[in-house]
Motif scaffolding. Sequence first.
Motif, PDB file in Angstrom:
ATOM      1  N   TRP A 125       3.646  -5.045  -9.117  1.00  0.00           N
ATOM      2  CA  TRP A 125       3.842  -6.246  -9.934  1.00  0.00           C
ATOM      3  C   TRP A 125       4.236  -7.428  -9.060  1.00  0.00           C
ATOM      4  O   TRP A 125       4.854  -7.263  -8.010  1.00  0.00           O
ATOM      5  CB  TRP A 125       4.946  -5.988 -10.965  1.00  0.00           C
ATOM      6  CG  TRP A 125       6.270  -5.618 -10.329  1.00  0.00           C
ATOM      7  CD1 TRP A 125       7.229  -6.481  -9.856  1.00  0.00           C
ATOM      8  CD2 TRP A 125       6.759  -4.306 -10.055  1.00  0.00           C
ATOM      9  NE1 TRP A 125       8.288  -5.779  -9.318  1.00  0.00           N
ATOM     10  CE2 TRP A 125       8.026  -4.445  -9.430  1.00  0.00           C
ATOM     11  CE3 TRP A 125       6.265  -3.015 -10.290  1.00  0.00           C
ATOM     12  CZ2 TRP A 125       8.786  -3.342  -9.041  1.00  0.00           C
ATOM     13  CZ3 TRP A 125       7.038  -1.931  -9.898  1.00  0.00           C
ATOM     14  CH2 TRP A 125       8.277  -2.096  -9.283  1.00  0.00           C
ATOM     15  N   GLU A 126       3.923  -8.650  -9.495  1.00  0.00           N
ATOM     16  CA  GLU A 126       4.337  -9.866  -8.793  1.00  0.00           C
ATOM     17  C   GLU A 126       4.347 -11.036  -9.788  1.00  0.00           C
ATOM     18  O   GLU A 126       3.289 -11.602 -10.097  1.00  0.00           O
ATOM     19  CB  GLU A 126       3.398 -10.188  -7.628  1.00  0.00           C
ATOM     20  CG  GLU A 126       3.488  -9.223  -6.465  1.00  0.00           C
ATOM     21  CD  GLU A 126       2.701  -9.716  -5.257  1.00  0.00           C
ATOM     22  OE1 GLU A 126       3.352 -10.122  -4.276  1.00  0.00           O
ATOM     23  OE2 GLU A 126       1.466  -9.708  -5.319  1.00  0.00           O
ATOM     24  N   THR A 127       5.503 -11.403 -10.271  1.00  0.00           N
ATOM     25  CA  THR A 127       5.616 -12.531 -11.184  1.00  0.00           C
ATOM     26  C   THR A 127       5.458 -13.838 -10.415  1.00  0.00           C
ATOM     27  O   THR A 127       6.093 -14.029  -9.376  1.00  0.00           O
ATOM     28  CB  THR A 127       6.980 -12.527 -11.896  1.00  0.00           C
ATOM     29  OG1 THR A 127       7.207 -11.233 -12.445  1.00  0.00           O
ATOM     30  CG2 THR A 127       7.035 -13.566 -12.992  1.00  0.00           C
ATOM     31  N   GLU A 208      14.810  -2.424 -16.464  1.00  0.00           N
ATOM     32  CA  GLU A 208      15.655  -2.625 -15.282  1.00  0.00           C
ATOM     33  C   GLU A 208      15.180  -3.848 -14.495  1.00  0.00           C
ATOM     34  O   GLU A 208      13.999  -3.965 -14.162  1.00  0.00           O
ATOM     35  CB  GLU A 208      15.611  -1.393 -14.380  1.00  0.00           C
ATOM     36  CG  GLU A 208      16.459  -1.510 -13.127  1.00  0.00           C
ATOM     37  CD  GLU A 208      16.350  -0.308 -12.212  1.00  0.00           C
ATOM     38  OE1 GLU A 208      16.917  -0.354 -11.096  1.00  0.00           O
ATOM     39  OE2 GLU A 208      15.677   0.680 -12.601  1.00  0.00           O
ATOM     40  N   MET A 209      16.099  -4.752 -14.188  1.00  0.00           N
ATOM     41  CA  MET A 209      15.749  -5.955 -13.455  1.00  0.00           C
ATOM     42  C   MET A 209      15.265  -5.611 -12.056  1.00  0.00           C
ATOM     43  O   MET A 209      15.948  -4.920 -11.297  1.00  0.00           O
ATOM     44  CB  MET A 209      16.957  -6.899 -13.368  1.00  0.00           C
ATOM     45  CG  MET A 209      16.637  -8.259 -12.765  1.00  0.00           C
ATOM     46  SD  MET A 209      15.601  -9.295 -13.844  1.00  0.00           S
ATOM     47  CE  MET A 209      16.833  -9.854 -15.042  1.00  0.00           C
ATOM     48  N   MET A 210      14.079  -6.087 -11.721  1.00  0.00           N
ATOM     49  CA  MET A 210      13.500  -5.860 -10.410  1.00  0.00           C
ATOM     50  C   MET A 210      13.371  -7.155  -9.609  1.00  0.00           C
ATOM     51  O   MET A 210      13.690  -7.206  -8.427  1.00  0.00           O
ATOM     52  CB  MET A 210      12.116  -5.208 -10.557  1.00  0.00           C
ATOM     53  CG  MET A 210      12.157  -3.810 -11.140  1.00  0.00           C
ATOM     54  SD  MET A 210      12.836  -2.640  -9.961  1.00  0.00           S
ATOM     55  CE  MET A 210      12.934  -1.168 -10.959  1.00  0.00           C
ATOM     56  N   GLN A 211      12.854  -8.191 -10.256  1.00  0.00           N
ATOM     57  CA  GLN A 211      12.733  -9.498  -9.611  1.00  0.00           C
ATOM     58  C   GLN A 211      13.706 -10.463 -10.280  1.00  0.00           C
ATOM     59  O   GLN A 211      13.748 -10.569 -11.509  1.00  0.00           O
ATOM     60  CB  GLN A 211      11.311 -10.038  -9.739  1.00  0.00           C
ATOM     61  CG  GLN A 211      10.287  -9.254  -8.920  1.00  0.00           C
ATOM     62  CD  GLN A 211       8.923  -9.906  -8.937  1.00  0.00           C
ATOM     63  OE1 GLN A 211       8.234  -9.892  -9.954  1.00  0.00           O
ATOM     64  NE2 GLN A 211       8.517 -10.483  -7.802  1.00  0.00           N
ATOM     65  N   ALA A 247      11.107 -11.793  -4.032  1.00  0.00           N
ATOM     66  CA  ALA A 247      11.464 -10.417  -3.716  1.00  0.00           C
ATOM     67  C   ALA A 247      11.620  -9.592  -4.989  1.00  0.00           C
ATOM     68  O   ALA A 247      11.802 -10.121  -6.081  1.00  0.00           O
ATOM     69  CB  ALA A 247      12.760 -10.388  -2.913  1.00  0.00           C
ATOM     70  N   GLY A 248      11.523  -8.274  -4.819  1.00  0.00           N
ATOM     71  CA  GLY A 248      11.709  -7.370  -5.941  1.00  0.00           C
ATOM     72  C   GLY A 248      10.465  -6.613  -6.334  1.00  0.00           C
ATOM     73  O   GLY A 248      10.468  -5.889  -7.331  1.00  0.00           O
ATOM     74  N   SER A 249       9.387  -6.764  -5.571  1.00  0.00           N
ATOM     75  CA  SER A 249       8.175  -6.006  -5.872  1.00  0.00           C
ATOM     76  C   SER A 249       8.383  -4.540  -5.503  1.00  0.00           C
ATOM     77  O   SER A 249       9.296  -4.181  -4.759  1.00  0.00           O
ATOM     78  CB  SER A 249       6.992  -6.585  -5.102  1.00  0.00           C
ATOM     79  OG  SER A 249       7.224  -6.517  -3.713  1.00  0.00           O
ATOM     80  N   GLY A 250       7.507  -3.686  -6.016  1.00  0.00           N
ATOM     81  CA  GLY A 250       7.645  -2.268  -5.763  1.00  0.00           C
ATOM     82  C   GLY A 250       7.502  -1.890  -4.306  1.00  0.00           C
ATOM     83  O   GLY A 250       8.162  -0.974  -3.811  1.00  0.00           O
ATOM     84  N   GLU A 266       8.295  -6.482 -18.265  1.00  0.00           N
ATOM     85  CA  GLU A 266       8.559  -7.707 -19.017  1.00  0.00           C
ATOM     86  C   GLU A 266       8.985  -8.753 -18.009  1.00  0.00           C
ATOM     87  O   GLU A 266       9.807  -8.464 -17.129  1.00  0.00           O
ATOM     88  CB  GLU A 266       9.650  -7.476 -20.054  1.00  0.00           C
ATOM     89  CG  GLU A 266       9.885  -8.667 -20.971  1.00  0.00           C
ATOM     90  CD  GLU A 266      10.933  -8.387 -22.039  1.00  0.00           C
ATOM     91  OE1 GLU A 266      10.879  -9.027 -23.094  1.00  0.00           O
ATOM     92  OE2 GLU A 266      11.815  -7.533 -21.793  1.00  0.00           O
ATOM     93  N   TYR A 267       8.433  -9.956 -18.108  1.00  0.00           N
ATOM     94  CA  TYR A 267       8.666 -10.934 -17.053  1.00  0.00           C
ATOM     95  C   TYR A 267       8.577 -12.349 -17.623  1.00  0.00           C
ATOM     96  O   TYR A 267       7.991 -12.583 -18.689  1.00  0.00           O
ATOM     97  CB  TYR A 267       7.647 -10.748 -15.916  1.00  0.00           C
ATOM     98  CG  TYR A 267       6.203 -10.740 -16.364  1.00  0.00           C
ATOM     99  CD1 TYR A 267       5.415 -11.886 -16.291  1.00  0.00           C
ATOM    100  CD2 TYR A 267       5.615  -9.582 -16.865  1.00  0.00           C
ATOM    101  CE1 TYR A 267       4.096 -11.882 -16.704  1.00  0.00           C
ATOM    102  CE2 TYR A 267       4.296  -9.567 -17.284  1.00  0.00           C
ATOM    103  CZ  TYR A 267       3.542 -10.716 -17.203  1.00  0.00           C
ATOM    104  OH  TYR A 267       2.233 -10.720 -17.617  1.00  0.00           O
TER     105      TYR A 267
END
Length: 291
Positions: A125-127, A208-211, A247-250, A266-267
Amino acid sequence: MKLLRHGNPGDEKPGILLNDEWYDTSALGEDYTNDFLGSGGLERLASFIAKDRHQLKKVPPATRLGVPLANPGKIVCVGLNYRDHIKETGFIPESEPILFLKAMSALNGPFDGVMIPKDSLETDWETELGVVIGKAGTNVEKEEAMNYVAGYILHNDVSERAYMKKRGCTWDKGKGCNTFAPLGPYFVTKDEIPDPGNLHIWLKLNGEMMQDGHTSDLIYPVPDLTAYISEFFGLFPGDIISTGSPAGSGTGRIPQRFLRPGDVIEYGIDELGVARQSFRAYKPMDSGNAG
Protein backbone atom coordinates in the motif's frame (compact mmCIF):
# COMPACT_ATOMS: atom_id res chain seq x y z
CA MET A 1 -15.98 22.18 -4.10
CA LYS A 2 -15.81 18.45 -3.52
CA LEU A 3 -16.81 16.67 -6.72
CA LEU A 4 -17.82 13.02 -6.91
CA ARG A 5 -19.26 10.53 -9.39
CA HIS A 6 -21.86 8.01 -8.33
CA GLY A 7 -23.53 4.91 -9.76
CA ASN A 8 -22.65 1.54 -11.19
CA PRO A 9 -19.30 1.02 -12.96
CA GLY A 10 -19.44 2.50 -16.43
CA ASP A 11 -22.67 4.36 -15.68
CA GLU A 12 -21.54 6.96 -13.16
CA LYS A 13 -23.20 10.37 -12.91
CA PRO A 14 -21.65 13.60 -11.63
CA GLY A 15 -22.33 14.85 -8.14
CA ILE A 16 -21.09 17.07 -5.35
CA LEU A 17 -20.67 16.99 -1.58
CA LEU A 18 -22.66 19.73 0.18
CA ASN A 19 -23.05 19.90 3.96
CA ASP A 20 -21.82 16.31 4.30
CA GLU A 21 -24.45 14.96 1.89
CA TRP A 22 -24.16 13.84 -1.74
CA TYR A 23 -26.15 15.58 -4.46
CA ASP A 24 -26.55 14.75 -8.14
CA THR A 25 -25.45 17.45 -10.60
CA SER A 26 -26.56 15.75 -13.82
CA ALA A 27 -28.84 18.69 -14.57
CA LEU A 28 -25.74 20.71 -15.43
CA GLY A 29 -25.51 18.53 -18.53
CA GLU A 30 -21.80 17.82 -18.14
CA ASP A 31 -19.74 15.02 -16.66
CA TYR A 32 -16.39 15.69 -15.00
CA THR A 33 -14.27 15.00 -18.06
CA ASN A 34 -10.93 16.37 -19.21
CA ASP A 35 -12.78 18.70 -21.59
CA PHE A 36 -14.91 19.91 -18.68
CA LEU A 37 -11.81 20.84 -16.69
CA GLY A 38 -10.06 22.49 -19.62
CA SER A 39 -13.00 24.61 -20.76
CA GLY A 40 -14.03 26.41 -17.58
CA GLY A 41 -16.29 23.64 -16.32
CA LEU A 42 -15.50 24.27 -12.67
CA GLU A 43 -16.67 27.86 -13.02
CA ARG A 44 -19.86 26.71 -14.76
CA LEU A 45 -20.48 24.18 -12.01
CA ALA A 46 -19.97 26.78 -9.28
CA SER A 47 -22.49 29.11 -10.94
CA PHE A 48 -24.95 26.25 -11.38
CA ILE A 49 -24.67 25.27 -7.70
CA ALA A 50 -25.07 28.86 -6.53
CA LYS A 51 -28.23 29.23 -8.59
CA ASP A 52 -29.90 25.83 -8.28
CA ARG A 53 -28.48 24.07 -5.20
CA HIS A 54 -31.88 23.88 -3.51
CA GLN A 55 -33.26 21.96 -6.49
CA LEU A 56 -30.54 19.31 -6.49
CA LYS A 57 -31.58 15.75 -5.77
CA LYS A 58 -29.85 13.87 -2.98
CA VAL A 59 -27.87 10.74 -3.77
CA PRO A 60 -28.71 7.88 -1.36
CA PRO A 61 -25.80 7.30 1.06
CA ALA A 62 -25.53 3.61 0.10
CA THR A 63 -24.81 4.48 -3.55
CA ARG A 64 -21.48 3.37 -4.98
CA LEU A 65 -18.90 6.10 -5.60
CA GLY A 66 -16.71 5.79 -8.67
CA VAL A 67 -13.52 7.54 -9.76
CA PRO A 68 -14.30 11.28 -9.35
CA LEU A 69 -12.85 12.14 -12.77
CA ALA A 70 -14.47 10.57 -15.83
CA ASN A 71 -11.38 10.05 -17.99
CA PRO A 72 -7.98 10.96 -16.53
CA GLY A 73 -5.38 11.16 -19.27
CA LYS A 74 -2.48 9.77 -17.27
CA ILE A 75 -1.18 9.36 -13.74
CA VAL A 76 2.44 10.44 -13.39
CA CYS A 77 3.79 9.03 -10.14
CA VAL A 78 6.77 10.19 -8.12
CA GLY A 79 8.90 7.61 -6.34
CA LEU A 80 10.70 8.06 -3.03
CA ASN A 81 9.53 11.63 -2.44
CA TYR A 82 9.25 11.51 1.37
CA ARG A 83 12.33 11.69 3.54
CA ASP A 84 11.00 9.16 6.04
CA HIS A 85 10.07 6.68 3.27
CA ILE A 86 13.61 6.81 1.84
CA LYS A 87 14.96 6.14 5.32
CA GLU A 88 12.75 3.10 5.92
CA THR A 89 13.49 1.53 2.52
CA GLY A 90 17.24 2.10 2.69
CA PHE A 91 17.39 3.64 -0.78
CA ILE A 92 19.91 6.34 -1.63
CA PRO A 93 18.16 9.60 -2.64
CA GLU A 94 18.37 10.44 -6.33
CA SER A 95 19.53 13.83 -7.57
CA GLU A 96 16.20 14.35 -9.40
CA PRO A 97 12.65 13.04 -8.89
CA ILE A 98 11.94 9.44 -9.91
CA LEU A 99 8.98 9.30 -12.33
CA PHE A 100 6.84 6.45 -13.64
CA LEU A 101 3.38 6.10 -15.19
CA LYS A 102 0.37 4.28 -13.80
CA ALA A 103 -1.79 2.41 -16.33
CA MET A 104 -5.29 3.83 -16.85
CA SER A 105 -6.62 0.27 -16.81
CA ALA A 106 -5.69 0.25 -13.11
CA LEU A 107 -8.30 2.91 -12.26
CA ASN A 108 -10.58 1.90 -9.43
CA GLY A 109 -13.25 3.45 -7.23
CA PRO A 110 -12.56 4.45 -3.61
CA PHE A 111 -14.45 1.48 -2.15
CA ASP A 112 -14.37 -1.07 -4.99
CA GLY A 113 -11.76 -3.40 -3.53
CA VAL A 114 -8.39 -4.42 -4.96
CA MET A 115 -7.42 -7.71 -6.57
CA ILE A 116 -4.05 -9.17 -5.67
CA PRO A 117 -2.28 -10.20 -8.92
CA LYS A 118 -1.56 -13.77 -9.90
CA ASP A 119 1.50 -15.19 -8.12
CA SER A 120 1.92 -11.98 -6.14
CA LEU A 121 4.48 -12.07 -3.34
CA GLU A 122 4.69 -8.45 -2.22
CA THR A 123 1.51 -6.44 -2.83
CA ASP A 124 1.85 -3.24 -0.82
CA TRP A 125 0.00 0.00 0.00
CA GLU A 126 1.05 3.64 -0.51
CA THR A 127 -1.28 6.51 0.37
CA GLU A 128 -0.57 9.55 -1.81
CA LEU A 129 -1.67 13.11 -2.51
CA GLY A 130 -2.78 13.38 -6.13
CA VAL A 131 -2.61 16.71 -7.98
CA VAL A 132 -5.21 17.22 -10.72
CA ILE A 133 -4.07 19.34 -13.67
CA GLY A 134 -6.53 21.93 -15.01
CA LYS A 135 -4.86 23.30 -18.15
CA ALA A 136 -2.29 22.26 -20.72
CA GLY A 137 1.36 23.18 -20.37
CA THR A 138 4.91 22.12 -21.20
CA ASN A 139 8.12 23.41 -19.61
CA VAL A 140 6.12 25.26 -16.97
CA GLU A 141 8.03 27.67 -14.73
CA LYS A 142 7.89 26.80 -11.02
CA GLU A 143 6.54 30.26 -10.20
CA GLU A 144 3.58 29.62 -12.53
CA ALA A 145 3.03 25.96 -11.69
CA MET A 146 0.08 26.38 -9.33
CA ASN A 147 -1.86 28.10 -12.12
CA TYR A 148 -1.97 24.68 -13.81
CA VAL A 149 -3.40 22.91 -10.76
CA ALA A 150 -7.18 22.44 -10.62
CA GLY A 151 -7.31 20.56 -7.34
CA TYR A 152 -6.40 17.42 -5.44
CA ILE A 153 -7.47 13.79 -5.11
CA LEU A 154 -6.75 10.88 -2.78
CA HIS A 155 -4.78 8.08 -4.44
CA ASN A 156 -3.42 4.77 -3.21
CA ASP A 157 -0.45 3.73 -5.32
CA VAL A 158 -0.95 0.00 -4.74
CA SER A 159 2.27 -1.76 -5.72
CA GLU A 160 3.60 -5.27 -6.27
CA ARG A 161 7.19 -4.92 -5.04
CA ALA A 162 8.44 -8.27 -6.37
CA TYR A 163 7.16 -7.40 -9.84
CA MET A 164 9.02 -4.09 -9.57
CA LYS A 165 12.35 -5.28 -8.21
CA LYS A 166 12.74 -8.93 -9.16
CA ARG A 167 11.25 -9.16 -12.64
CA GLY A 168 13.53 -6.97 -14.72
CA CYS A 169 13.65 -3.94 -12.42
CA THR A 170 10.93 -2.04 -14.26
CA TRP A 171 8.71 -0.27 -11.73
CA ASP A 172 5.74 -0.06 -14.10
CA LYS A 173 5.32 -3.85 -13.95
CA GLY A 174 4.32 -3.63 -10.31
CA LYS A 175 2.38 -0.38 -10.47
CA GLY A 176 -0.21 -0.77 -13.23
CA CYS A 177 -1.95 -4.04 -12.32
CA ASN A 178 -5.72 -4.05 -12.63
CA THR A 179 -7.43 -2.20 -9.71
CA PHE A 180 -4.08 -0.78 -8.51
CA ALA A 181 -5.08 2.91 -8.86
CA PRO A 182 -8.04 3.64 -6.57
CA LEU A 183 -8.95 7.34 -6.69
CA GLY A 184 -11.30 9.39 -4.53
CA PRO A 185 -13.82 9.64 -2.97
CA TYR A 186 -13.63 13.27 -4.06
CA PHE A 187 -11.88 15.59 -6.46
CA VAL A 188 -11.37 18.69 -4.31
CA THR A 189 -10.84 22.05 -5.98
CA LYS A 190 -7.65 23.84 -4.98
CA ASP A 191 -9.43 26.78 -3.31
CA GLU A 192 -10.35 24.38 -0.48
CA ILE A 193 -6.69 23.43 0.12
CA PRO A 194 -4.60 26.61 0.23
CA ASP A 195 -1.45 24.74 1.30
CA PRO A 196 -0.97 21.19 -0.06
CA GLY A 197 2.25 21.04 1.97
CA ASN A 198 0.33 21.07 5.25
CA LEU A 199 -1.81 17.92 5.18
CA HIS A 200 -1.96 14.85 7.42
CA ILE A 201 -1.75 11.60 5.44
CA TRP A 202 -2.47 8.19 6.97
CA LEU A 203 -3.39 4.54 6.43
CA LYS A 204 -4.66 1.73 8.66
CA LEU A 205 -4.31 -1.98 7.88
CA ASN A 206 -7.04 -4.07 9.52
CA GLY A 207 -7.55 -1.19 11.96
CA GLU A 208 -3.87 -0.75 12.87
CA MET A 209 -2.17 2.53 11.97
CA MET A 210 0.61 1.93 9.47
CA GLN A 211 1.18 5.28 7.77
CA ASP A 212 1.01 8.46 9.84
CA GLY A 213 2.75 11.15 7.84
CA HIS A 214 2.54 14.74 6.69
CA THR A 215 2.98 16.40 3.31
CA SER A 216 5.44 18.83 4.89
CA ASP A 217 7.91 15.94 4.60
CA LEU A 218 7.77 15.98 0.79
CA ILE A 219 11.23 16.36 -0.74
CA TYR A 220 9.79 17.94 -3.89
CA PRO A 221 6.58 19.88 -3.13
CA VAL A 222 3.66 20.35 -5.52
CA PRO A 223 4.90 23.42 -7.47
CA ASP A 224 8.33 21.89 -7.99
CA LEU A 225 6.91 18.57 -9.16
CA THR A 226 4.41 20.17 -11.51
CA ALA A 227 7.11 22.24 -13.19
CA TYR A 228 9.60 19.38 -13.30
CA ILE A 229 7.19 16.82 -14.74
CA SER A 230 6.13 19.27 -17.45
CA GLU A 231 9.67 19.04 -18.85
CA PHE A 232 9.14 15.36 -19.73
CA PHE A 233 5.39 14.92 -20.20
CA GLY A 234 2.96 17.42 -21.62
CA LEU A 235 0.47 18.30 -18.90
CA PHE A 236 -3.19 18.25 -19.93
CA PRO A 237 -6.51 18.82 -18.14
CA GLY A 238 -7.42 15.73 -16.16
CA ASP A 239 -3.86 14.47 -15.77
CA ILE A 240 -2.89 13.48 -12.23
CA ILE A 241 0.46 13.81 -10.49
CA SER A 242 0.76 11.36 -7.58
CA THR A 243 3.30 12.93 -5.27
CA GLY A 244 4.70 9.92 -3.38
CA SER A 245 4.02 8.12 -0.12
CA PRO A 246 5.30 8.59 3.43
CA ALA A 247 6.86 5.93 5.65
CA GLY A 248 4.79 3.01 6.86
CA SER A 249 4.52 0.84 3.77
CA GLY A 250 4.71 -2.91 4.12
CA THR A 251 8.14 -3.14 2.51
CA GLY A 252 9.61 -0.81 5.14
CA ARG A 253 8.40 -2.79 8.16
CA ILE A 254 10.50 -5.27 10.15
CA PRO A 255 9.46 -7.94 9.42
CA GLN A 256 7.95 -6.91 6.10
CA ARG A 257 4.18 -7.18 5.82
CA PHE A 258 2.47 -7.59 2.46
CA LEU A 259 -1.21 -7.79 1.62
CA ARG A 260 -3.25 -10.98 1.60
CA PRO A 261 -6.84 -11.80 0.61
CA GLY A 262 -9.18 -10.54 3.30
CA ASP A 263 -6.97 -7.63 4.38
CA VAL A 264 -8.60 -4.21 4.56
CA ILE A 265 -6.92 -0.82 4.27
CA GLU A 266 -8.56 2.45 5.26
CA TYR A 267 -6.71 5.63 4.37
CA GLY A 268 -7.13 9.37 3.99
CA ILE A 269 -5.68 12.85 3.69
CA ASP A 270 -6.96 16.05 5.32
CA GLU A 271 -9.85 17.55 3.31
CA LEU A 272 -9.75 14.80 0.67
CA GLY A 273 -11.91 12.24 2.43
CA VAL A 274 -11.38 8.63 3.41
CA ALA A 275 -11.32 5.51 1.22
CA ARG A 276 -11.43 1.81 2.06
CA GLN A 277 -10.25 -1.21 0.07
CA SER A 278 -10.76 -4.91 0.74
CA PHE A 279 -8.19 -7.18 -0.91
CA ARG A 280 -9.30 -10.27 -2.79
CA ALA A 281 -7.51 -13.15 -4.46
CA TYR A 282 -6.71 -13.19 -8.16
CA LYS A 283 -9.44 -14.18 -10.57
CA PRO A 284 -8.98 -14.44 -14.36
CA MET A 285 -10.47 -11.56 -16.29
CA ASP A 286 -13.60 -12.16 -18.34
CA SER A 287 -16.41 -10.07 -19.77
CA GLY A 288 -17.95 -9.60 -16.34
CA ASN A 289 -14.80 -9.03 -14.32
CA ALA A 290 -12.43 -6.14 -14.99
CA GLY A 291 -10.05 -7.49 -12.36
